[in-house]
Design a protein around this motif. Structure first.
Motif, PDB file in Angstrom:
ATOM      1  N   TRP A   2       0.790  -1.221   0.000  1.00  0.00           N
ATOM      2  CA  TRP A   2       0.000   0.000   0.000  1.00  0.00           C
ATOM      3  C   TRP A   2       0.816   1.261   0.000  1.00  0.00           C
ATOM      4  O   TRP A   2       0.592   2.186  -0.761  1.00  0.00           O
ATOM      5  N   GLY A   3       1.706   1.320   0.973  1.00  0.00           N
ATOM      6  CA  GLY A   3       2.341   2.604   1.216  1.00  0.00           C
ATOM      7  C   GLY A   3       3.215   3.087   0.081  1.00  0.00           C
ATOM      8  O   GLY A   3       3.505   4.253  -0.030  1.00  0.00           O
ATOM      9  N   GLN A  38      -2.765  12.479  20.845  1.00  0.00           N
ATOM     10  CA  GLN A  38      -3.927  12.055  20.055  1.00  0.00           C
ATOM     11  C   GLN A  38      -3.516  11.762  18.630  1.00  0.00           C
ATOM     12  O   GLN A  38      -4.164  12.178  17.690  1.00  0.00           O
ATOM     13  N   LEU A  39      -2.413  11.057  18.493  1.00  0.00           N
ATOM     14  CA  LEU A  39      -1.881  10.832  17.160  1.00  0.00           C
ATOM     15  C   LEU A  39      -2.481   9.574  16.557  1.00  0.00           C
ATOM     16  O   LEU A  39      -2.176   8.472  16.969  1.00  0.00           O
ATOM     17  N   VAL A  40      -3.382   9.770  15.616  1.00  0.00           N
ATOM     18  CA  VAL A  40      -4.040   8.646  14.965  1.00  0.00           C
ATOM     19  C   VAL A  40      -4.102   8.948  13.486  1.00  0.00           C
ATOM     20  O   VAL A  40      -4.454  10.050  13.103  1.00  0.00           O
ATOM     21  N   SER A  41      -3.777   7.998  12.658  1.00  0.00           N
ATOM     22  CA  SER A  41      -3.904   8.240  11.217  1.00  0.00           C
ATOM     23  C   SER A  41      -4.575   7.074  10.536  1.00  0.00           C
ATOM     24  O   SER A  41      -4.310   5.928  10.853  1.00  0.00           O
ATOM     25  N   LYS A  42      -5.413   7.411   9.594  1.00  0.00           N
ATOM     26  CA  LYS A  42      -6.047   6.383   8.780  1.00  0.00           C
ATOM     27  C   LYS A  42      -5.303   6.291   7.467  1.00  0.00           C
ATOM     28  O   LYS A  42      -4.697   7.245   7.009  1.00  0.00           O
ATOM     29  N   ARG A  43      -5.412   5.120   6.884  1.00  0.00           N
ATOM     30  CA  ARG A  43      -4.808   4.922   5.575  1.00  0.00           C
ATOM     31  C   ARG A  43      -5.893   4.879   4.521  1.00  0.00           C
ATOM     32  O   ARG A  43      -6.959   4.343   4.743  1.00  0.00           O
ATOM     33  N   LEU A  44      -5.556   5.448   3.389  1.00  0.00           N
ATOM     34  CA  LEU A  44      -6.503   5.394   2.287  1.00  0.00           C
ATOM     35  C   LEU A  44      -5.831   4.727   1.113  1.00  0.00           C
ATOM     36  O   LEU A  44      -4.781   5.157   0.664  1.00  0.00           O
ATOM     37  N   LEU A  45      -6.462   3.692   0.628  1.00  0.00           N
ATOM     38  CA  LEU A  45      -5.928   2.998  -0.526  1.00  0.00           C
ATOM     39  C   LEU A  45      -6.788   3.333  -1.726  1.00  0.00           C
ATOM     40  O   LEU A  45      -7.942   2.955  -1.792  1.00  0.00           O
ATOM     41  N   ARG A  46      -6.218   4.068  -2.603  1.00  0.00           N
ATOM     42  CA  ARG A  46      -6.942   4.325  -3.852  1.00  0.00           C
ATOM     43  C   ARG A  46      -6.033   3.915  -4.972  1.00  0.00           C
ATOM     44  O   ARG A  46      -4.927   4.412  -5.075  1.00  0.00           O
ATOM     45  N   GLU A  47      -6.522   3.023  -5.799  1.00  0.00           N
ATOM     46  CA  GLU A  47      -5.661   2.648  -6.908  1.00  0.00           C
ATOM     47  C   GLU A  47      -5.455   3.835  -7.814  1.00  0.00           C
ATOM     48  O   GLU A  47      -6.260   4.744  -7.887  1.00  0.00           O
ATOM     49  N   MET A 175     -15.371  -6.318  -4.916  1.00  0.00           N
ATOM     50  CA  MET A 175     -14.268  -5.372  -4.888  1.00  0.00           C
ATOM     51  C   MET A 175     -14.777  -3.944  -4.961  1.00  0.00           C
ATOM     52  O   MET A 175     -14.336  -3.065  -4.224  1.00  0.00           O
ATOM     53  N   GLU A 176     -15.738  -3.704  -5.832  1.00  0.00           N
ATOM     54  CA  GLU A 176     -16.268  -2.345  -5.954  1.00  0.00           C
ATOM     55  C   GLU A 176     -16.970  -1.914  -4.680  1.00  0.00           C
ATOM     56  O   GLU A 176     -16.816  -0.782  -4.220  1.00  0.00           O
ATOM     57  N   ALA A 177     -17.754  -2.832  -4.131  1.00  0.00           N
ATOM     58  CA  ALA A 177     -18.439  -2.497  -2.879  1.00  0.00           C
ATOM     59  C   ALA A 177     -17.423  -2.219  -1.779  1.00  0.00           C
ATOM     60  O   ALA A 177     -17.584  -1.290  -0.974  1.00  0.00           O
ATOM     61  N   ALA A 178     -16.371  -3.031  -1.761  1.00  0.00           N
ATOM     62  CA  ALA A 178     -15.336  -2.835  -0.748  1.00  0.00           C
ATOM     63  C   ALA A 178     -14.682  -1.473  -0.900  1.00  0.00           C
ATOM     64  O   ALA A 178     -14.408  -0.784   0.086  1.00  0.00           O
ATOM     65  N   ARG A 179     -14.466  -1.075  -2.127  1.00  0.00           N
ATOM     66  CA  ARG A 179     -13.841   0.230  -2.337  1.00  0.00           C
ATOM     67  C   ARG A 179     -14.748   1.353  -1.848  1.00  0.00           C
ATOM     68  O   ARG A 179     -14.291   2.348  -1.283  1.00  0.00           O
ATOM     69  N   CYS A 180     -16.049   1.190  -2.102  1.00  0.00           N
ATOM     70  CA  CYS A 180     -16.988   2.215  -1.610  1.00  0.00           C
ATOM     71  C   CYS A 180     -16.929   2.281  -0.091  1.00  0.00           C
ATOM     72  O   CYS A 180     -16.864   3.359   0.504  1.00  0.00           O
ATOM     73  N   LEU A 181     -16.939   1.120   0.533  1.00  0.00           N
ATOM     74  CA  LEU A 181     -16.922   1.094   1.990  1.00  0.00           C
ATOM     75  C   LEU A 181     -15.609   1.660   2.521  1.00  0.00           C
ATOM     76  O   LEU A 181     -15.580   2.355   3.537  1.00  0.00           O
ATOM     77  N   HIS A 182     -14.535   1.362   1.824  1.00  0.00           N
ATOM     78  CA  HIS A 182     -13.235   1.879   2.247  1.00  0.00           C
ATOM     79  C   HIS A 182     -13.225   3.397   2.171  1.00  0.00           C
ATOM     80  O   HIS A 182     -12.732   4.075   3.077  1.00  0.00           O
ATOM     81  N   GLU A 183     -13.785   3.926   1.109  1.00  0.00           N
ATOM     82  CA  GLU A 183     -13.861   5.375   0.957  1.00  0.00           C
ATOM     83  C   GLU A 183     -14.659   5.978   2.108  1.00  0.00           C
ATOM     84  O   GLU A 183     -14.265   6.969   2.712  1.00  0.00           O
ATOM     85  N   LEU A 184     -15.771   5.346   2.426  1.00  0.00           N
ATOM     86  CA  LEU A 184     -16.599   5.843   3.528  1.00  0.00           C
ATOM     87  C   LEU A 184     -15.854   5.755   4.856  1.00  0.00           C
ATOM     88  O   LEU A 184     -15.935   6.656   5.683  1.00  0.00           O
ATOM     89  N   SER A 185     -15.138   4.652   5.035  1.00  0.00           N
ATOM     90  CA  SER A 185     -14.481   4.449   6.323  1.00  0.00           C
ATOM     91  C   SER A 185     -13.402   5.497   6.569  1.00  0.00           C
ATOM     92  O   SER A 185     -13.020   5.752   7.700  1.00  0.00           O
ATOM     93  N   HIS A 186     -12.919   6.074   5.504  1.00  0.00           N
ATOM     94  CA  HIS A 186     -11.846   7.037   5.631  1.00  0.00           C
ATOM     95  C   HIS A 186     -12.364   8.454   5.866  1.00  0.00           C
ATOM     96  O   HIS A 186     -11.589   9.395   6.021  1.00  0.00           O
TER      97      HIS A 186
ATOM     98  N   GLN B  31      -0.539   8.594   6.048  1.00  0.00           N
ATOM     99  CA  GLN B  31      -1.462   9.500   5.383  1.00  0.00           C
ATOM    100  C   GLN B  31      -1.127   9.695   3.918  1.00  0.00           C
ATOM    101  O   GLN B  31      -1.786  10.454   3.228  1.00  0.00           O
ATOM    102  N   GLY B  32      -0.107   9.008   3.478  1.00  0.00           N
ATOM    103  CA  GLY B  32       0.203   9.065   2.057  1.00  0.00           C
ATOM    104  C   GLY B  32       0.812  10.369   1.625  1.00  0.00           C
ATOM    105  O   GLY B  32       0.715  10.761   0.469  1.00  0.00           O
ATOM    106  N   VAL B  33       1.490  11.042   2.530  1.00  0.00           N
ATOM    107  CA  VAL B  33       2.019  12.354   2.196  1.00  0.00           C
ATOM    108  C   VAL B  33       3.496  12.316   1.844  1.00  0.00           C
ATOM    109  O   VAL B  33       4.030  13.242   1.260  1.00  0.00           O
TER     110      VAL B  33
END
Lengths: 520, 237
Positions: A2-3, A38-47, A175-186, B31-33
């Motif tokens: 991912w990263g 309060q250091l928390v980060s989410k990851r976003l995977l977008r192809e 896969m498409e549904a998962a991507r939608c949910l991933h987008e929402l989760s972020h 965060q992908g930055v």
């Protein structure tokens, strides 16, 4: 993994400047969050579909918000079992990059809280009121039931629709549904992310289908697991509730294995699990267990491997693995287990300095991480002090003095560790020569740095009087005098002045006395 | 003397200032930055090949995609009814509850319905009790798909019972026989014949309609992109 995937090659011109500005903003926000713990980060995977979506220069193109009618129409299109469903899902995913659209989409979804059913985290699964979905939200652990008070019932079942498709057996739909949910989760709106919680049970059920003990062949899955675990381990109640559960399971030995095999088989996963180990180890509740698993030799060996990668083809982002490994080693060494924990491999020193040299320019934060480990290696046993001198690494160490305030203090501390070992060591320090670098350090404005320098000089003068004489010859007297009125420094400065004021024998005579009489 | 230095090993907790820079760097990465860019290593590719399970026309060009597909759709398959399950645990439960003729008899005398969470050893008198346990203790959502009527061979389902509160799918009461409520834990249907649950089209309706959907050749399932590791051979169960 991912990263490592980005939207394209480094952009030039205006795009690059925007990116840098964005990074500075993010960095400032992260520092602030960290200071508030309060250091928390989410990851976003977008192809990488920027070519299709018209994104250029790496800038984010966020679609405009849809009206509620448009969202409803998309949802209906998705619900219909038509050939167009996949395309509708794709359009939905694109639209869901917009926060307002997200909010409309979930507005009347009922919200449940889910439970971690992670296989092998056996007792986590039985732990009440815990919500693995909070991982998705990146928030704290408050459990509550809620239903969004307002909202259109026309969108009832929006999340349920996505879940239904996600758990069907058409892989591309899933896969498409998962991507939608991933987008929402972020989403930055916590209510939106929360609406996705019902998916969690299914996610975990799917995950549990892979074989026990992380034998999934997919590095992406492992990396995701590591990331999830790293989020769990950063929760406030991690030391009391989560870490004991993790330790009780088979996870630690697998985490160690995955970290140590990272260079060969998946650096993305290794990075995530290395940070997991760090969070466990720095909580200082688990280290006896980890030590008994052989964490110390394993991680040492890994560090040697990492350092040997450096001269040739250092993969980008290696510092993301090096950093937590350094921290783990340092904290493990500092563990008070009754019996002295020690490594006795001087190659470790070479590895450390190779790493320092490699990352100094690009990632200066590595300097303090390495120096921390160096301190813990040199504090007690003389082994590493001798090795440092005999391997002629002293110049490299002294070069780090001016890097930063933190680096200066740490370098001086390490030098103190060496000097404290006795006359032979002080002699070598003096002959380096150390004084020409220490004198300017006395002129620095930072009292912590100067204080550590005074401590070092004290040790040097104590064990190797010749150093005191040379100190005076080089004008050290005046350097000391300027601190006589600084509260935190004055006692030590005066004590040193007394030390160098003693009659020192032949070498101290003419030039020294002349200087002294001028100033006394 | 005013000199206090003594060498000591330092231990730092998670919020120590020395660790701030490294932590910030880590989160910039998340965060992908970070703009350090490395191309993803090319996955090893072989020429196209297809799944060897009869009836499955899936095609792959990497062995790991194939392995993932196989594990997800073909590994945990009930040999009696061909339903596919996401895990061996759920398959075992299914076989026990659906295809073991002794099960119903024993269930009358003792608690036979196992909790679906693998690490939980609880057993229950009925599938409803089990479901309540999953919802209250393990916090599964109330409409988690663990209540699924047994498939009937003939045509689309005609649902006769009103929808249970919170359930996305009704229990098919007409199916009720000696076998009580057949509970089918989450399953992945065979690819030829897939049902997608349709939520209520309007608030008033309580009966969802199901449509049978003919599948096309499915592509692979993958959360994110796969790794560069090669195929390790069939897993031992």
């Amino acid at each position: 993994m991912w990263g490592w995937r980005r939207r394209g090659a480094g952009p030039s011109g205006r795009g690059a400047e925007e990116l840098r500005a964005r990074r500075r903003e993010r960095e400032a926000a992260l520092r602030k969050a960290r200071r508030q713990e309060q250091l928390v980060s989410k990851r976003l995977l977008r192809e990488d579909t920027t070519a299709e979506e018209g994104g250029q220069d790496g800038a984010e193109i966020v679609p405009d918000p849809l009206s509620e009618d448009e969202v409803l129409e998309l949802l209906r299109a998705v619900q219909r079992g038509s050939e167009d469903r996949k395309r509708s899902l794709g359009r939905l995913r694109w639209a869901l990059q917009n926060k307002e659209t997200q909010q409309k989409f979930v507005r009347s979804a009922q919200v449940w809280h889910c439970m971690a059913v992670i296989k092998d985290m056996s007792r986590v699964a039985l732990c009440p009121s815990r919500c693995v979905g909070e991982l998705v939200c990146g928030r704290g652990w408050e459990g509550r039931r809620s239903q969004h008070p307002l909202g259109s019932t026309r969108l009832d079942g929006s999340i349920r629709t996505l879940i239904g498709i996600f758990t069907s057996s058409l892989a591309d739909m899933q896969m498409e549904a998962a991507r939608c949910l991933h987008e929402l989760s972020h989403s930055s709106d916590p209510a939106v992310a929360e609406a996705c919680l019902p998916v969690t049970s299914y996610l975990l059920t799917y995950l549990s289908g892979h074989s026990v003990e992380f034998m999934s062949p997919h590095e992406a899955v492992l990396e995701g697991l590591g990331y999830v675990l790293s989020q769990l381990l950063q929760a406030k109640e991690a030391p009391t509730e989560i870490i004991p559960l993790v330790l009780d399971s088979v996870l630690p030995q697998h985490m160690l294995r995955l970290v140590c095999s990272g260079l060969k088989a998946g650096i993305g996963a290794a990075v995530e699990f290395a940070w997991c180990l760090h969070y466990i180890i720095c909580s200082h509740t688990a280290n006896a267990a980890l030590l008994s698993l052989g964490a110390l030799p394993a991680l040492t060996s890994l560090l040697l491997d990492l350092a040997s990668e450096i001269p040739q083809d250092a993969p980008e982002g290696l510092e993301l693995l090096v950093c937590p490994v350094l921290r783990c080693l340092s904290n493990l060494l500092a563990e008070e287990t009754g019996c002295e924990v020690q490594i006795q491999d001087e190659r470790l020193l070479i590895a450390l300095f190779l790493i320092l040299q490699c990352f100094l320019q690009q990632h200066p934060f590595i300097v303090q991480e390495c120096l921390w480990l160096l301190n813990n290696l040199t504090a007690d046993e003389p082994f590493f002090c001798s090795a440092l001198l005999s391997l002629d690494l002293l110049p490299a160490l002294l070069q780090l003095l001016p890097c930063s305030q933190m680096a200066s203090v740490l370098v001086l501390t390490v030098l103190c560790n060496i000097a404290e070992k006795g006359p032979a060591y002080c002699q070598q320090l003096h002959r380096q020569p150390a004084l020409p670098l220490l004198l300017p350090t006395l002129a620095l404005p930072d009292p912590e740095v100067v204080g550590q320098c005074l401590e070092l000089l004290h040790l040097l003068f104590l064990h190797w009087p010749e150093a005191a004489a040379d100190f005076v010859t080089q004008g050290g007297h005046r350097a000391l005098e300027q601190h006589q009125s600084t509260p935190v420094l004055q006692e030590r400065a005066r004590a040193l002045l007394d030390m160098v004021g003693q009659p020192l024998g032949a070498s101290a005579l003419s030039p020294c006395h002349a200087t002294l009489s001028a100033f006394s | 003397p005013p000199f206090a230095f003594a060498p000591r090993r330092l231990r730092f907790g998670p919020h120590h200032p020395l660790l701030e820079d490294g932590d910030v760097h880590r989160h910039l990465y998340l965060q992908g930055v970070l703009t350090s860019l490395a191309e993803v290593a090319e996955r090893p590719k072989v020429s196209e090949f297809s799944c060897h399970i009869s009836g499955c026309c899936q095609v792959f060009d990497t062995v790991e995609d194939y392995e993932h597909h196989y594990n997800t759709l073909h590994r945990n398959v009930c040999s009696f009814c061909k339903r596919s399950f996401p895990s061996g645990h759920l398959l075992d439960i299914h076989i026990l509850e659906w295809h073991d003729s002794l099960f119903q008899i024993m269930a009358e005398k003792q608690n036979m319905y196992k909790c679906l969470v693998e690490a939980c050893a609880e057993k229950f008198k009925s599938s409803k009790d089990r479901k309540d346990h999953l919802v209250t203790v393990h916090l599964y959502p109330a409409d988690f798909r663990f209540d699924r009527p047994k498939k009937v061979k003939s045509g689309p389902k005609h649902v006769s019972s009103p929808m249970k509160q919170g359930a996305s799918m009704p229990m098919d009461v007409s199916m009720e026989t000696l076998e009580q409520f057949q509970v089918d834990p989450i399953e992945i249907g065979p690819s030829e014949n897939m049902e997608i649950p349709q939520p209520a089209a309007s608030p008033g309706s309580s009966v969802p309609e199901k449509q049978l959907y003919k599948s096309r050749i499915p592509s692979t399932i993958c959360f994110g992109q796969g790794a560069t590791r090669g195929f390790k051979g069939p897993r031992k169960k």
